[in-house]
Design a protein around this motif. Structure first.
Motif, short mmCIF file in Angstrom:
data_model
loop_
_atom_site.label_atom_id
_atom_site.label_comp_id
_atom_site.label_asym_id
_atom_site.label_seq_id
_atom_site.Cartn_x
_atom_site.Cartn_y
_atom_site.Cartn_z
N UNK A 18 15.14 -0.76 14.27
CA UNK A 18 14.64 -0.51 12.92
C UNK A 18 14.01 -1.79 12.41
N UNK A 19 12.91 -1.68 11.68
CA UNK A 19 12.19 -2.85 11.17
C UNK A 19 12.49 -3.02 9.68
N UNK A 20 13.40 -3.93 9.37
CA UNK A 20 13.80 -4.19 7.98
C UNK A 20 12.72 -4.99 7.26
N UNK A 21 12.40 -4.59 6.05
CA UNK A 21 11.39 -5.28 5.24
C UNK A 21 11.97 -6.60 4.73
N UNK A 22 11.44 -7.71 5.20
CA UNK A 22 11.92 -9.02 4.80
C UNK A 22 11.24 -9.55 3.54
N UNK A 23 10.09 -8.97 3.18
CA UNK A 23 9.34 -9.49 2.03
C UNK A 23 9.71 -8.81 0.71
N UNK A 24 10.24 -7.59 0.81
CA UNK A 24 10.62 -6.86 -0.40
C UNK A 24 9.53 -6.03 -1.03
N UNK A 25 8.35 -5.97 -0.41
CA UNK A 25 7.23 -5.24 -1.01
C UNK A 25 6.98 -3.86 -0.44
N UNK A 26 7.80 -3.44 0.49
CA UNK A 26 7.60 -2.14 1.13
C UNK A 26 7.86 -1.00 0.16
N UNK A 27 7.08 0.04 0.30
CA UNK A 27 7.32 1.25 -0.47
C UNK A 27 8.35 2.15 0.20
N UNK A 28 8.80 1.74 1.37
CA UNK A 28 9.77 2.53 2.14
C UNK A 28 11.04 1.73 2.39
N UNK A 31 12.99 -0.37 4.93
CA UNK A 31 12.18 -0.62 6.12
C UNK A 31 10.75 -0.99 5.77
N UNK A 32 10.11 -1.70 6.69
CA UNK A 32 8.73 -2.13 6.53
C UNK A 32 7.79 -0.92 6.58
N UNK A 33 6.82 -0.89 5.70
CA UNK A 33 5.84 0.20 5.71
C UNK A 33 4.50 -0.23 6.31
N UNK A 34 4.47 -1.44 6.89
CA UNK A 34 3.28 -1.91 7.59
C UNK A 34 2.27 -2.64 6.72
N UNK A 35 2.56 -2.80 5.44
CA UNK A 35 1.64 -3.55 4.57
C UNK A 35 1.67 -5.03 4.95
N UNK A 36 0.58 -5.70 4.69
CA UNK A 36 0.54 -7.15 4.92
C UNK A 36 1.37 -7.84 3.86
N UNK A 37 2.21 -8.73 4.29
CA UNK A 37 3.12 -9.41 3.35
C UNK A 37 2.98 -10.92 3.43
N UNK A 38 1.76 -11.38 3.45
CA UNK A 38 1.52 -12.82 3.44
C UNK A 38 2.07 -13.54 4.66
N UNK A 39 2.02 -12.90 5.81
CA UNK A 39 2.49 -13.54 7.03
C UNK A 39 3.98 -13.37 7.31
N UNK A 40 4.70 -12.73 6.41
CA UNK A 40 6.12 -12.51 6.63
C UNK A 40 6.30 -11.26 7.48
N UNK A 41 6.97 -11.41 8.61
CA UNK A 41 7.16 -10.30 9.54
C UNK A 41 8.45 -9.55 9.22
N UNK A 42 8.49 -8.25 9.52
CA UNK A 42 9.74 -7.51 9.36
C UNK A 42 10.77 -8.03 10.35
N UNK A 43 12.04 -7.83 10.03
CA UNK A 43 13.13 -8.27 10.90
C UNK A 43 13.66 -7.08 11.68
#
Length: 73
Positions: A18-28, A31-43
């Motif tokens: 599972x790809x956890x959203x590390x940036x906090x901006x995901x709409x899902x 988990x990461x929704x694939x948006x660009x987060x300023x170079x921060x990768x999902x965990x």
């Protein structure tokens, strides 16, 4: 009603990643929704067994991607 910053309980399946959203901006969240987060990768988190995992929703946990139960809010 739970907030997106609350721990997010998710039933995970052994061996699945599972790809956890590390940036906090995901709409899902959590988990990461694939948006660009300023170079921060999902965990990535690979489930060691079938279980319910409380993924961090606030981003302040010391045990990312899982909620540590004390850093929240």
């Amino acid at each position: 009603m739970p907030r997106s910053s609350d721990p997010q309980p998710v039933r995970v399946t052994k061996g699945e990643t599972y790809q956890w959203c590390a940036c906090g901006h995901s709409g899902e969240k959590p988990f990461c929704d694939g948006r660009s987060c300023g170079g921060m990768a999902p965990m990535p988190f690979t489930a060691p067994r079938n279980q319910i995992v409380f993924f961090c929703g606030c981003g302040k946990t010391g045990t990312a991607p899982v909620c540590d139960g004390k850093s929240h809010r």
